[in-house]
Motif scaffolding. Structure first.
Motif, mmCIF file in Angstrom:
data_model
loop_
_atom_site.group_PDB
_atom_site.id
_atom_site.type_symbol
_atom_site.label_atom_id
_atom_site.label_comp_id
_atom_site.label_asym_id
_atom_site.label_seq_id
_atom_site.Cartn_x
_atom_site.Cartn_y
_atom_site.Cartn_z
ATOM 1 N N GLY A 180 0.814 -1.210 0.000
ATOM 2 C CA GLY A 180 0.000 0.000 0.000
ATOM 3 C C GLY A 180 0.846 1.257 0.000
ATOM 4 N N HIS A 181 1.897 1.272 0.825
ATOM 5 C CA HIS A 181 2.821 2.408 0.824
ATOM 6 C C HIS A 181 3.463 2.583 -0.548
ATOM 7 C CE1 HIS A 181 2.866 3.839 4.874
ATOM 8 N NE2 HIS A 181 3.378 2.753 5.417
ATOM 9 N N ALA A 182 4.011 1.479 -1.078
ATOM 10 C CA ALA A 182 4.783 1.562 -2.320
ATOM 11 C C ALA A 182 3.920 1.992 -3.497
ATOM 12 C CB ALA A 182 5.450 0.218 -2.604
ATOM 13 N N ALA A 183 2.724 1.427 -3.594
ATOM 14 C CA ALA A 183 1.835 1.765 -4.703
ATOM 15 C C ALA A 183 1.417 3.233 -4.632
ATOM 16 C CB ALA A 183 0.609 0.856 -4.691
ATOM 17 N N ALA A 184 1.042 3.690 -3.440
ATOM 18 C CA ALA A 184 0.619 5.084 -3.283
ATOM 19 C C ALA A 184 1.764 6.043 -3.580
ATOM 20 C CB ALA A 184 0.079 5.314 -1.882
ATOM 21 N N ALA A 185 2.961 5.710 -3.120
ATOM 22 C CA ALA A 185 4.115 6.570 -3.391
ATOM 23 C C ALA A 185 4.415 6.634 -4.875
ATOM 24 C CB ALA A 185 5.340 6.050 -2.636
ATOM 25 N N ASP A 205 -6.102 -5.419 -7.475
ATOM 26 C CA ASP A 205 -5.406 -6.586 -8.038
ATOM 27 C C ASP A 205 -3.913 -6.317 -8.153
ATOM 28 O OD1 ASP A 205 -7.805 -7.924 -8.208
ATOM 29 O OD2 ASP A 205 -8.080 -7.555 -10.351
ATOM 30 N N ALA A 206 -3.553 -5.103 -8.566
ATOM 31 C CA ALA A 206 -2.142 -4.752 -8.709
ATOM 32 C C ALA A 206 -1.438 -4.739 -7.351
ATOM 33 C CB ALA A 206 -2.011 -3.394 -9.386
ATOM 34 N N VAL A 207 -2.099 -4.173 -6.347
ATOM 35 C CA VAL A 207 -1.513 -4.144 -5.003
ATOM 36 C C VAL A 207 -1.316 -5.572 -4.490
ATOM 37 C CG1 VAL A 207 -1.912 -3.443 -2.604
ATOM 38 C CG2 VAL A 207 -2.440 -1.858 -4.475
ATOM 39 N N GLU A 208 -2.253 -6.442 -4.780
ATOM 40 C CA GLU A 208 -2.110 -7.841 -4.346
ATOM 41 C C GLU A 208 -0.947 -8.521 -5.061
ATOM 42 O OE1 GLU A 208 -4.942 -11.379 -2.849
ATOM 43 O OE2 GLU A 208 -5.682 -10.207 -4.538
ATOM 44 N N ARG A 209 -0.745 -8.216 -6.338
ATOM 45 C CA ARG A 209 0.397 -8.788 -7.054
ATOM 46 C C ARG A 209 1.717 -8.315 -6.443
ATOM 47 N NH1 ARG A 209 -2.999 -7.833 -11.615
ATOM 48 N NH2 ARG A 209 -1.963 -5.840 -12.064
ATOM 49 N N ILE A 210 1.765 -7.035 -6.095
ATOM 50 C CA ILE A 210 2.969 -6.513 -5.430
ATOM 51 C C ILE A 210 3.200 -7.251 -4.118
ATOM 52 C CG2 ILE A 210 4.027 -4.480 -4.365
ATOM 53 C CD1 ILE A 210 2.338 -2.787 -6.369
ATOM 54 N N ALA A 211 2.140 -7.395 -3.331
ATOM 55 C CA ALA A 211 2.257 -8.075 -2.036
ATOM 56 C C ALA A 211 2.694 -9.524 -2.206
ATOM 57 C CB ALA A 211 0.927 -7.999 -1.290
ATOM 58 N N ARG A 259 10.824 -1.792 -11.484
ATOM 59 C CA ARG A 259 10.213 -2.558 -12.578
ATOM 60 C C ARG A 259 8.920 -3.225 -12.118
ATOM 61 N NH1 ARG A 259 15.741 -3.490 -14.222
ATOM 62 N NH2 ARG A 259 15.931 -5.204 -12.735
ATOM 63 N N LEU A 260 8.897 -3.732 -10.898
ATOM 64 C CA LEU A 260 7.687 -4.353 -10.357
ATOM 65 C C LEU A 260 6.551 -3.344 -10.287
ATOM 66 C CD1 LEU A 260 6.130 -6.662 -8.915
ATOM 67 C CD2 LEU A 260 7.170 -5.869 -6.774
ATOM 68 N N LEU A 261 6.837 -2.151 -9.785
ATOM 69 C CA LEU A 261 5.807 -1.120 -9.652
ATOM 70 C C LEU A 261 5.359 -0.600 -11.016
ATOM 71 C CD1 LEU A 261 7.333 0.839 -6.630
ATOM 72 C CD2 LEU A 261 5.365 -0.695 -6.571
ATOM 73 N N ASP A 262 6.310 -0.371 -11.908
ATOM 74 C CA ASP A 262 5.967 0.115 -13.252
ATOM 75 C C ASP A 262 5.063 -0.869 -13.991
ATOM 76 O OD1 ASP A 262 7.331 2.522 -13.126
ATOM 77 O OD2 ASP A 262 9.159 1.749 -14.070
ATOM 78 N N ALA A 263 5.306 -2.158 -13.788
ATOM 79 C CA ALA A 263 4.569 -3.195 -14.517
ATOM 80 C C ALA A 263 3.092 -3.257 -14.133
ATOM 81 C CB ALA A 263 5.215 -4.564 -14.279
ATOM 82 N N GLN A 264 2.718 -2.645 -13.014
ATOM 83 C CA GLN A 264 1.337 -2.751 -12.538
ATOM 84 C C GLN A 264 0.400 -1.749 -13.205
ATOM 85 O OE1 GLN A 264 1.017 -5.463 -10.834
ATOM 86 N NE2 GLN A 264 3.265 -5.586 -10.776
ATOM 87 N N ASN A 265 0.944 -0.735 -13.885
ATOM 88 C CA ASN A 265 0.108 0.298 -14.525
ATOM 89 C C ASN A 265 -0.892 0.902 -13.535
ATOM 90 O OD1 ASN A 265 1.244 0.013 -17.181
ATOM 91 N ND2 ASN A 265 0.114 -1.907 -17.380
ATOM 92 N N LEU A 266 -0.391 1.307 -12.402
ATOM 93 C CA LEU A 266 -1.232 1.876 -11.354
ATOM 94 C C LEU A 266 -1.868 3.175 -11.837
ATOM 95 C CD1 LEU A 266 1.399 1.264 -8.558
ATOM 96 C CD2 LEU A 266 -0.820 0.095 -8.691
ATOM 97 N N LYS A 267 -3.118 3.393 -11.463
ATOM 98 C CA LYS A 267 -3.867 4.553 -11.951
ATOM 99 C C LYS A 267 -4.517 5.312 -10.794
ATOM 100 C CE LYS A 267 -5.065 2.461 -16.417
ATOM 101 N NZ LYS A 267 -4.242 1.262 -16.230
ATOM 102 N N LYS A 268 -4.562 6.636 -10.933
ATOM 103 C CA LYS A 268 -5.346 7.447 -10.010
ATOM 104 C C LYS A 268 -6.828 7.264 -10.332
ATOM 105 C CE LYS A 268 -2.209 11.283 -8.946
ATOM 106 N NZ LYS A 268 -2.050 12.758 -8.961
#
Length: 249
Positions: free
Chosen positions: A32-37, A204-210, A226-235
């Motif tokens: 959660g921290h990493a994705a939000a950051a 789903d992306a946060v769960e993959r990171i976890a 690379r792990l974070l970039d691959a998730q295509n996180l969106k606001k």
């Protein structure tokens, strides 16, 4: 060299193993921290994510500024609040409640919001509703109701241990100010609600990171980016007039 740097930064790893459900919970928290950051703090770069106990903390997510900075805008400080509260938001979205591990995060959020209001003269920007108002309410009435709801949520989250966690205590002085405290609470409440909407949008992306954190325990540098970039996180696009946009806590 990496082990030595990590030990200096966060302490020597303690050779303990968490029970399975706690391992996953710590990974969700740090994800959660990493994705939000990654989304709300473009000025930062994540350097490591870990679920090894170091220095008494169950997990870690250090991140550093990409450039040497000496100041920050209100929008960047608000992003910092979303980043700090991203872990609690992840716990609430995945588990429907939060752990005792958010105490330090709430202390940090309380400090940031208090300094925004008490030291930098900042206040939350008016909520843009774009004409989306409940039946029978004017836009001004709907906006005021949303702001009160942010404030109520923020009042619940403000950390007041030892008068706010700081002694001698500028935060206590700010939070005891009848004009300043509602603004600080509104900042915290809006940031947390934003973080919850973000985690829901990217669950789903946060769960993959976890899951990757659980598998590897610690991820460093470019591997983490690379792990974070691959998730295509969106606001998320958030409509605060909709009940589903609000955290159920």
């Amino acid at each position: 060299l990496v082990d030595a740097m990590t030990a200096v930064e966060s302490g020597t790893a303690v050779g303990v193993h968490y029970v399975e459900h706690e391992t996953r919970a710590v990974a969700i928290h740090e994800a959660g921290h990493a994705a939000a950051a990654h989304v709300y703090r473009p000025d930062l770069e994540s350097s490591r994510i870990s679920i090894k106990m170091r220095g008494g903390s169950l997990g870690h997510h250090p991140a550093f500024e990409k450039e040497e900075r000496f100041s920050a805008w209100q929008s960047e400080q608000f992003g910092a609040l979303v980043h700090v509260l991203g872990a609690m938001a992840a716990e609430v979205v995945f588990y429907g409640e939060n752990s005792v591990g958010v105490g330090g995060d709430l202390q940090s959020a309380t400090w940031i919001a208090s300094m925004m209001v008490g030291a930098s003269g900042m206040a939350p920007h008016p909520i843009r509703l774009n004409g989306n108002t409940p039946a029978g309410e004017t836009e001004a009435e709907a906006r005021e109701k949303i702001e009160r709801r942010f404030q109520k949520l923020g009042d619940r989250l403000l950390n007041r241990t030892q008068g706010g966690g700081f002694d001698p205590n500028p935060v206590g002085a700010i939070l005891s100010d009848r004009a300043k405290r509602p603004l600080a609470a509104q900042f915290v409440g809006q940031a947390f609600a934003t973080a919850v909407c973000f985690i829901k949008e990217n669950k789903d992306a946060v769960e993959r990171i976890a899951n990757t954190i659980v598998e590897k325990e610690e991820i460093y540098g470019n591997d983490l980016i690379r792990l974070l970039d691959a998730q295509n996180l969106k606001k998320p696009e958030i409509d605060w007039t909709k009940e589903e946009s609000w955290p159920q806590i």
